[in-house]
Motif scaffolding. Structure first.
Motif, mmCIF file in Angstrom:
data_model
loop_
_atom_site.group_PDB
_atom_site.id
_atom_site.type_symbol
_atom_site.label_atom_id
_atom_site.label_comp_id
_atom_site.label_asym_id
_atom_site.label_seq_id
_atom_site.Cartn_x
_atom_site.Cartn_y
_atom_site.Cartn_z
ATOM 1 N N PHE A 1 -33.273 -6.096 22.076
ATOM 2 C CA PHE A 1 -32.894 -6.801 23.310
ATOM 3 C C PHE A 1 -31.398 -7.124 23.264
ATOM 4 O O PHE A 1 -30.682 -6.960 24.242
ATOM 5 C CB PHE A 1 -33.696 -8.095 23.487
ATOM 6 N N TYR A 2 -30.938 -7.584 22.124
ATOM 7 C CA TYR A 2 -29.520 -7.928 21.940
ATOM 8 C C TYR A 2 -28.641 -6.696 22.169
ATOM 9 O O TYR A 2 -27.628 -6.771 22.857
ATOM 10 C CB TYR A 2 -29.313 -8.508 20.538
ATOM 11 N N GLN A 3 -29.045 -5.560 21.622
ATOM 12 C CA GLN A 3 -28.270 -4.324 21.785
ATOM 13 C C GLN A 3 -28.238 -3.864 23.242
ATOM 14 O O GLN A 3 -27.317 -3.168 23.660
ATOM 15 C CB GLN A 3 -28.830 -3.226 20.888
ATOM 16 N N LEU A 4 -29.246 -4.259 24.021
ATOM 17 C CA LEU A 4 -29.263 -3.927 25.448
ATOM 18 C C LEU A 4 -28.382 -4.865 26.271
ATOM 19 O O LEU A 4 -28.237 -4.703 27.472
ATOM 20 C CB LEU A 4 -30.701 -3.968 25.992
ATOM 21 N N GLY A 5 -27.821 -5.873 25.626
ATOM 22 C CA GLY A 5 -26.911 -6.777 26.323
ATOM 23 C C GLY A 5 -27.508 -8.115 26.712
ATOM 24 O O GLY A 5 -26.856 -8.912 27.391
ATOM 25 N N PHE A 6 -28.730 -8.390 26.312
ATOM 26 C CA PHE A 6 -29.339 -9.681 26.619
ATOM 27 C C PHE A 6 -28.706 -10.762 25.760
ATOM 28 O O PHE A 6 -28.400 -10.546 24.586
ATOM 29 C CB PHE A 6 -30.846 -9.654 26.334
ATOM 30 N N ASN A 7 -28.494 -11.939 26.343
ATOM 31 C CA ASN A 7 -28.096 -13.109 25.568
ATOM 32 C C ASN A 7 -29.347 -13.635 24.893
ATOM 33 O O ASN A 7 -30.394 -13.750 25.531
ATOM 34 C CB ASN A 7 -27.498 -14.195 26.461
ATOM 35 N N LEU B 1 -31.639 -15.358 12.941
ATOM 36 C CA LEU B 1 -31.066 -14.244 13.695
ATOM 37 C C LEU B 1 -29.580 -14.085 13.414
ATOM 38 O O LEU B 1 -29.075 -12.960 13.278
ATOM 39 C CB LEU B 1 -31.326 -14.425 15.192
ATOM 40 N N LYS B 2 -28.854 -15.202 13.334
ATOM 41 C CA LYS B 2 -27.425 -15.143 13.040
ATOM 42 C C LYS B 2 -27.187 -14.513 11.670
ATOM 43 O O LYS B 2 -26.236 -13.753 11.490
ATOM 44 C CB LYS B 2 -26.806 -16.537 13.098
ATOM 45 N N ASN B 3 -28.048 -14.831 10.709
ATOM 46 C CA ASN B 3 -27.925 -14.238 9.373
ATOM 47 C C ASN B 3 -28.147 -12.728 9.405
ATOM 48 O O ASN B 3 -27.717 -12.020 8.501
ATOM 49 C CB ASN B 3 -28.903 -14.891 8.392
ATOM 50 N N LYS B 4 -28.812 -12.237 10.444
ATOM 51 C CA LYS B 4 -29.036 -10.799 10.604
ATOM 52 C C LYS B 4 -27.993 -10.156 11.522
ATOM 53 O O LYS B 4 -28.136 -9.022 11.941
ATOM 54 C CB LYS B 4 -30.443 -10.543 11.134
ATOM 55 N N GLY B 5 -26.956 -10.935 11.879
ATOM 56 C CA GLY B 5 -25.863 -10.404 12.679
ATOM 57 C C GLY B 5 -26.098 -10.402 14.177
ATOM 58 O O GLY B 5 -25.376 -9.749 14.918
ATOM 59 N N ILE B 6 -27.088 -11.150 14.641
ATOM 60 C CA ILE B 6 -27.383 -11.219 16.067
ATOM 61 C C ILE B 6 -26.803 -12.524 16.614
ATOM 62 O O ILE B 6 -27.222 -13.612 16.203
ATOM 63 C CB ILE B 6 -28.901 -11.149 16.330
ATOM 64 N N ARG B 7 -25.838 -12.402 17.523
ATOM 65 C CA ARG B 7 -25.234 -13.602 18.111
ATOM 66 C C ARG B 7 -26.313 -14.332 18.900
ATOM 67 O O ARG B 7 -26.924 -13.771 19.807
ATOM 68 C CB ARG B 7 -24.053 -13.227 18.999
ATOM 69 N N THR B 8 -26.531 -15.569 18.553
ATOM 70 C CA THR B 8 -27.639 -16.344 19.113
ATOM 71 C C THR B 8 -27.183 -17.761 19.415
ATOM 72 O O THR B 8 -26.458 -18.366 18.634
ATOM 73 C CB THR B 8 -28.818 -16.402 18.108
ATOM 74 N N HIS B 9 -27.636 -18.280 20.538
ATOM 75 C CA HIS B 9 -27.375 -19.677 20.896
ATOM 76 C C HIS B 9 -28.586 -20.496 20.451
ATOM 77 O O HIS B 9 -29.705 -20.229 20.868
ATOM 78 C CB HIS B 9 -27.166 -19.795 22.410
ATOM 79 N N GLY B 10 -28.364 -21.475 19.594
ATOM 80 C CA GLY B 10 -29.456 -22.322 19.106
ATOM 81 C C GLY B 10 -29.683 -23.525 20.003
ATOM 82 O O GLY B 10 -28.723 -24.098 20.538
ATOM 83 N N MET B 11 -30.947 -23.867 20.193
ATOM 84 C CA MET B 11 -31.311 -25.017 21.023
ATOM 85 C C MET B 11 -32.257 -25.934 20.256
ATOM 86 O O MET B 11 -33.103 -25.455 19.506
ATOM 87 C CB MET B 11 -32.022 -24.548 22.297
ATOM 88 N N ALA C 1 -43.859 -6.896 23.633
ATOM 89 C CA ALA C 1 -42.408 -6.980 23.777
ATOM 90 C C ALA C 1 -41.762 -5.667 23.342
ATOM 91 O O ALA C 1 -40.806 -5.205 23.967
ATOM 92 C CB ALA C 1 -41.865 -8.141 22.951
ATOM 93 N N ARG C 2 -42.299 -5.053 22.302
ATOM 94 C CA ARG C 2 -41.774 -3.774 21.813
ATOM 95 C C ARG C 2 -41.899 -2.677 22.870
ATOM 96 O O ARG C 2 -40.981 -1.893 23.093
ATOM 97 C CB ARG C 2 -42.513 -3.377 20.539
ATOM 98 N N VAL C 3 -43.036 -2.638 23.574
ATOM 99 C CA VAL C 3 -43.234 -1.637 24.626
ATOM 100 C C VAL C 3 -42.246 -1.866 25.769
ATOM 101 O O VAL C 3 -41.658 -0.914 26.291
ATOM 102 C CB VAL C 3 -44.696 -1.658 25.144
ATOM 103 N N VAL C 4 -42.041 -3.106 26.152
ATOM 104 C CA VAL C 4 -41.113 -3.414 27.237
ATOM 105 C C VAL C 4 -39.695 -3.003 26.860
ATOM 106 O O VAL C 4 -38.979 -2.403 27.664
ATOM 107 C CB VAL C 4 -41.173 -4.908 27.624
ATOM 108 N N VAL C 5 -39.280 -3.276 25.655
ATOM 109 C CA VAL C 5 -37.927 -2.894 25.257
ATOM 110 C C VAL C 5 -37.814 -1.373 25.144
ATOM 111 O O VAL C 5 -36.762 -0.807 25.438
ATOM 112 C CB VAL C 5 -37.470 -3.631 23.970
ATOM 113 N N ASP C 6 -38.897 -0.690 24.785
ATOM 114 C CA ASP C 6 -38.902 0.786 24.806
ATOM 115 C C ASP C 6 -38.583 1.288 26.216
ATOM 116 O O ASP C 6 -37.762 2.179 26.403
ATOM 117 C CB ASP C 6 -40.261 1.357 24.377
ATOM 118 N N VAL C 7 -39.257 0.697 27.206
ATOM 119 C CA VAL C 7 -39.049 1.099 28.597
ATOM 120 C C VAL C 7 -37.626 0.764 29.039
ATOM 121 O O VAL C 7 -36.953 1.578 29.682
ATOM 122 C CB VAL C 7 -40.086 0.426 29.531
ATOM 123 N N LEU C 8 -37.139 -0.417 28.693
ATOM 124 C CA LEU C 8 -35.780 -0.808 29.067
ATOM 125 C C LEU C 8 -34.746 0.132 28.458
ATOM 126 O O LEU C 8 -33.750 0.474 29.100
ATOM 127 C CB LEU C 8 -35.494 -2.249 28.643
#
Length: 108
Positions: free
Chosen positions: A4-10, A21-31, A89-96
């Protein structure tokens, strides 16, 4: 989530998940979580700032009033797309990933 991140989703996540996620290099906003008294997640869902939620339940938990329960309920009440299984979620991202936008002109 990385796809999802690679597709441009925040990506927004509770602080514990955001740290992972941040430790895996994915820019993430924590709440902060709902149980911590924060209304950030609640407001973001109600105001339509979140397109998709991935929220799996803990089957071993007997407590119905978890943050996950409240998030799933808010998604349902506010028409936010909710994935409770990772394969969905995996199927949806496949389609996206396969969907491409093209622009063509119509000659008069």
């Amino acid at each position: 989530i990385e796809r999802f991140y690679q597709l441009g989703f925040n990506i927004e996540a509770t602080e514990g998940t955001a740290k992972l996620l941040k430790n895996k290099g994915i820019r993430t906003h924590g709440m902060k979580t709902i149980s911590e008294g924060s209304d950030v997640i609640t407001n973001a869902l109600r105001q339509g700032h979140i397109a998709y939620v991935i929220n799996t339940s803990d089957r071993s938990s007997t407590n119905n009033m978890t943050d996950g329960y409240h998030i799933r309920k808010l998604c349902t009440q506010n028409n936010v797309t909710l994935f409770t299984a990772l394969d969905t979620a995996r199927v949806v991202v496949d389609v996206l990933e396969e969907t491409t936008l093209t622009i063509s002109t119509i000659d008069a």
